[in-house]
Design an enzyme around this catalytic site. Structure first.
Site, mmCIF file in Angstrom:
data_model
loop_
_atom_site.group_PDB
_atom_site.id
_atom_site.type_symbol
_atom_site.label_atom_id
_atom_site.label_comp_id
_atom_site.label_asym_id
_atom_site.label_seq_id
_atom_site.Cartn_x
_atom_site.Cartn_y
_atom_site.Cartn_z
ATOM 1 N N CYS A 89 -22.419 36.092 118.082
ATOM 2 C CA CYS A 89 -23.162 35.427 116.754
ATOM 3 C C CYS A 89 -23.923 35.564 116.127
ATOM 4 O O CYS A 89 -24.147 37.346 117.099
ATOM 5 C CB CYS A 89 -23.941 35.161 117.790
ATOM 6 S SG CYS A 89 -22.854 33.449 119.018
ATOM 7 N N GLY B 288 -19.495 36.019 113.633
ATOM 8 C CA GLY B 288 -19.202 34.804 114.394
ATOM 9 C C GLY B 288 -19.056 33.844 112.682
ATOM 10 O O GLY B 288 -19.583 33.794 112.033
ATOM 11 N N ASN C 27 -28.076 34.144 121.026
ATOM 12 C CA ASN C 27 -26.664 35.670 120.905
ATOM 13 C C ASN C 27 -26.550 36.268 122.016
ATOM 14 O O ASN C 27 -27.813 36.912 122.623
ATOM 15 C CB ASN C 27 -26.825 36.401 119.399
ATOM 16 C CG ASN C 27 -26.283 37.680 119.531
ATOM 17 O OD1 ASN C 27 -26.173 39.401 118.998
ATOM 18 N ND2 ASN C 27 -25.126 37.974 119.908
ATOM 19 N N GLY C 28 -25.789 36.307 122.252
ATOM 20 C CA GLY C 28 -25.789 36.738 123.946
ATOM 21 C C GLY C 28 -24.683 35.878 124.194
ATOM 22 O O GLY C 28 -23.841 35.015 124.745
ATOM 23 N N TYR D 161 -19.006 49.376 115.572
ATOM 24 C CA TYR D 161 -17.974 48.704 115.164
ATOM 25 C C TYR D 161 -18.635 46.766 114.895
ATOM 26 O O TYR D 161 -18.082 46.705 113.844
ATOM 27 C CB TYR D 161 -17.587 48.148 116.328
ATOM 28 C CG TYR D 161 -16.300 47.278 115.859
ATOM 29 C CD1 TYR D 161 -15.077 47.463 114.955
ATOM 30 C CD2 TYR D 161 -15.523 45.945 116.964
ATOM 31 C CE1 TYR D 161 -14.073 46.594 114.246
ATOM 32 C CE2 TYR D 161 -15.173 44.894 116.014
ATOM 33 C CZ TYR D 161 -14.127 45.239 115.357
ATOM 34 O OH TYR D 161 -13.582 44.221 115.145
#
Ligand code: SF4
Length: 499
Positions: free
Chosen positions: A26, A53, A128-129, A275
């Site tokens: 996210c 996302g 996020n997570g 990445y």
């Protein structure tokens, strides 16, 4: 005449059609800027974070009347919002979110931000997570089970905040109490009518940065998963939200109130640097482009090979390929062209179409590759299906030799902290030896970056990173139901042969 409607499509791709790359979980974004078009600014910020996302997007905006307007839907930011929608969202504080599903399937009820009411008024939360104790938290919150509208851990965090506020706490202590119930990775932005909060879990697994609009002291703040979200709207980078830190930006105050809500060792996800995050985002004071070039240099020293050209798999393999070329003297070339418009909602070709030669994302350039001994640099191998097709395509384009170099160590363990890396029995390096993978991919040689080399290139303290998907050293204990859902092969003995 009866009209037959198509069956609804499954929301999660079947195993053999799942993406063959770790997928980001996210992006979160927030703007507190009275007098500015905060919805538009948040739109641009989410646009910069689109790589984190692509399933759904949402913005919640607070106006001066303590009203909150929420718009969220499935799709890319540019599909979910248009100017009409943004103009109907005036206000001074916005919370935004891009979603890729890791807990909860891909459907609109799971889109964020989550907006809930409390005795102090509404609040909006974006996460996020991934929590690793979501079942336990759901049990702790069983009194509100009937109110849950989604299947996400993010909504559970929001309900924990709501409960704490409704029990009598003010926003700051309520958010701290809710965070204390959570275990796992969580970078959060939370907006109320007069305040913005930014918070990271104790290890700081997922990134979160903040900056200011206008002059320092203007009291106009922007919080973003990555610094590229600040750049796009001309905000100046101020600092990372530190692991275990909660920052309270109060409307009308020139400086934010910063404090730790917990104190644990930093464990930033190293895959963010290799990445996930955009190459123009800055970590530890430099762009990830520079870090990835340095990774390529380390990779060249560790895994040299005689070849005519070096190519990178776009996009994240390219800086490492440039670094590899700089050290070896082997010329860098663009051997693969990427179609940048393939999102997760793109209709994938069938297996038969793929076998017939449909290449949606990457197309090799025969003019560059024919007759050449090629070193191809990719950022990671997860299941190996994409790499195998890529090697076949390079050979079809005339490459006389294909030597694959991977700018990360072998991925032998799944992620539980917000990255979709599939279960362990789908990770090729957890099942096969290096020789077996080399044969499976059809390459002339294959080598990975060492874990020491990955950390050396970061020029940071090695203990400050989570490297669990390469070594299984998970910094946060998972509940059994979470752990057993993905760790199929423990102990992963074969993985040891890759090191
Ligand atoms: S397990 Fe891997 S992908 Fe997950 S947080 Fe750790 S380093 Fe990142």
């Amino acid at each position: 005449m009866a009209v037959k409607h198509p069956e609804p499509a499954p929301s999660i791709a079947p195993p053999d059609e799942r993406p063959d790359k770790p997928e980001e979980a996210c992006g979160v974004y927030a703007v507190l800027a009275p007098g500015q078009q905060v919805a538009n600014l948040t739109y641009f910020g989410l646009y910069a974070l689109q790589h984190r996302g692509q399933e759904s997007a949402g913005i919640a905006v607070f106006d001066d009347d303590q009203q909150v307007r929420l718009h969220k839907d499935m799709g890319l930011v540019s599909q979910v919002f248009d100017q009409d929608v943004l103009e109907r969202m005036p206000g001074h504080l916005a919370i935004g979110h891009n979603r890729y599903s890791t807990t909860g399937s891909s459907k609109v009820c799971n889109a964020q931000p989550v907006v809930l009411n409390t005795r102090l008024g509404p609040f909006a939360l974006a996460h996020n997570g991934n929590l690793v104790n979501a079942s336990q938290l759901r049990e702790d919150l069983r009194e509100i089970a009937s109110e849950l509208t989604s299947t996400t851990d993010s909504e559970l965090i929001a309900f924990a905040v709501q409960r704490a506020v409704n029990r009598g706490l003010d926003w700051d202590p309520a958010i701290r109490e809710a965070a204390g119930l959570c275990r796992g990775a969580f970078s959060l932005v939370i907006g109320t009518a007069g305040s913005l909060f930014a918070l990271r879990d104790g290890h700081g697994i997922r990134p979160l940065v903040f900056g200011h609009l206008g002059e320092p002291g203007d009291g106009q703040w922007v919080v973003s998963s990555e610094s590229c979200g600040l750049d796009i709207i001309g905000a100046s980078f101020e600092d990372d939200v530190q692991p275990g830190e909660i920052i309270h930006y109060l409307q009308g105050e020139a400086e934010p109130r910063r404090s730790l809500w917990c104190d644990e060792p930093a464990k930033l996800c190293v895959f963010e640097m290799i990445y996930f995050a955009r190459p123009d985002s800055r970590f530890f004071g430099e762009s990830l482009y520079s870090y990835r070039v340095r990774i390529g240099k380390v990779l060249a020293r560790e895994t040299p090979v005689a070849a005519d050209i070096v190519i990178g798999v776009p996009d994240s393999g390219i800086p490492a390929a440039i670094g590899y070329s700089q050290i070896t003297g082997i010329p860098y070339a663009d051997g693969l062209i990427k179609n940048r418009y393939v999102g997760r909602t793109f209709i994938q070709p069938t297996q038969a179409m793929r076998e017939a030669g449909i290449r949606v994302k990457l197309n090799p350039l025969p003019d560059v590759l024919a007759g050449q001994r090629v070193v191809v640099i990719d950022d990671s191998i997860v299941r190996g299906t994409t790499s195998r097709k890529l090697v076949a395509a390079l050979r079809d384009a005339g490459a006389s030799e294909v030597h694959m170099r991977i700018s990360s160590p072998a991925v032998t363990h799944p992620c539980f902290y917000g990255i979709d890396t599939d279960s362990q029995d789908h990770l090729i390096a957890a099942r096969l030896t290096l020789e077996e993978i080399t044969a499976h991919l059809g390459v002339d040689s294959l080598a990975y970056l060492s874990q020491e080399g990955m950390v050396e290139a970061a020029q940071a303290n090695s203990s400050h990173f989570c490297t669990a998907c390469f070594d299984g050293n998970y910094p946060i204990a998972m509940d059994d139901d979470v752990r057993s859902s993905k760790l199929m092969l423990e102990p992963a003995g074969i993985a040891a042969s890759l090191r």
